[in-house]
Motif scaffolding. Sequence first.
Motif: not given
Length: 398
Positions: A210, A214, A218, A376-377, A380, A383-384
């Motif tokens: 994942r 991402l 990006c 955003l990617c 994220s 955060r992941a």
Amino acid sequence: MNQPSSEGAAAETQSGALFLMAMLALGTVAPTVFWGLPVIVGQIAQQWGFGAAELGIAVLGEVFGMAAGTLLMATVLARRPLRITLAATIALTAAANFATPFAHSLALFIAVRAVAGIGAGALSGIAMSCLSYTKAAERNIGWLVLLQVLWSMALLGYVLPVVGATAQATGTYVCIGVLALVFLPAIALFKRAEAFVSAEADNSARVDVRGVMLLLGCIFALYFGVGVLWTFLEQIGMRAGLSEARVATTLVYANLASLAACVVMPRLGHGNGLRRWAIINIGACVASAAALTLPQTPDRFAIAAIVFIVAWTGAATLIFATMPRVDTVGRYATLSPGVLSLGFGIGSAAGGELIELLDARAAVGLACVFCCVSLLCYVSLGRAREAEQDALARASQS
């Protein structure tokens, strides 16, 4: 290829300055057509008479070839001995470039350039993966981006115009083929059975798929925006009422400032600063792209263009250096150059269409949207990773 901090042949191979210099040179020279595209397209049109639409299809074919080449390195060729893979891709790249002057029909030209793109993409993937898993990845990738900027400036400002004046596009493609063959001695830098991903590493190490997706998203989104703005920055400035000389001067200052970013950003982004400075740089891309959608004055355009180019260069350096943190095996770093070129190619095509159908502001607005997606990617991704670490900590305490 195993991460250099692990034991094994790859760690020994990657410890030398000669290996580092060879991979930096390979990563700089392999995508020569990509860096010199504005001049090379003009040479092709002059020698073979292809129209703008035909040239656009040919360029897109080569870009897709580059993406396919990096995908092959990440999948089919990941466990093959690097000596054989490197030799084969060098031979493929050289042969396709030597064959290009004989491809006079559009269909044959596109096919040959797609093959050349596969070879260039595979070579770029090899270099990027090797540099991403050295001990000082941020610094080494920073040097790679710096050398790529310098090579692009040299190609556009001197090398390609001189070669084109002497032997047109034929001379350019022959020179690119010769440059590929220069790297044949680099085969000896790898051990006989050394591969990107060994069976042991693939089975024992965990890949954050994942996170990889991402990060690749990006890169694609950022370079989509770059494809719009970098390709048409001169037109954007001139349509806003600036003189060609003022736009050219702005681009010169921007390139010089981006060289400084290549040196400074790896230092700022070392260790825990990587995520913070990557977000700052991508955010600066968003802000400067948004500024370019406003009514332009010479000063506003100059500031926004310089900030965008410097931030893009810094962001690219730090995004590429993030890959080893989500893929410890070393398989997916090879995809970065292909995703980059794909985003740039599609962004250039979309930007050109929007400028013709609507106006330059609409194209810049699209670039701004994709820069937001890139931000955003990346956010994220962080955060992941934090959520995953918290879950692991709670599991270990229970």
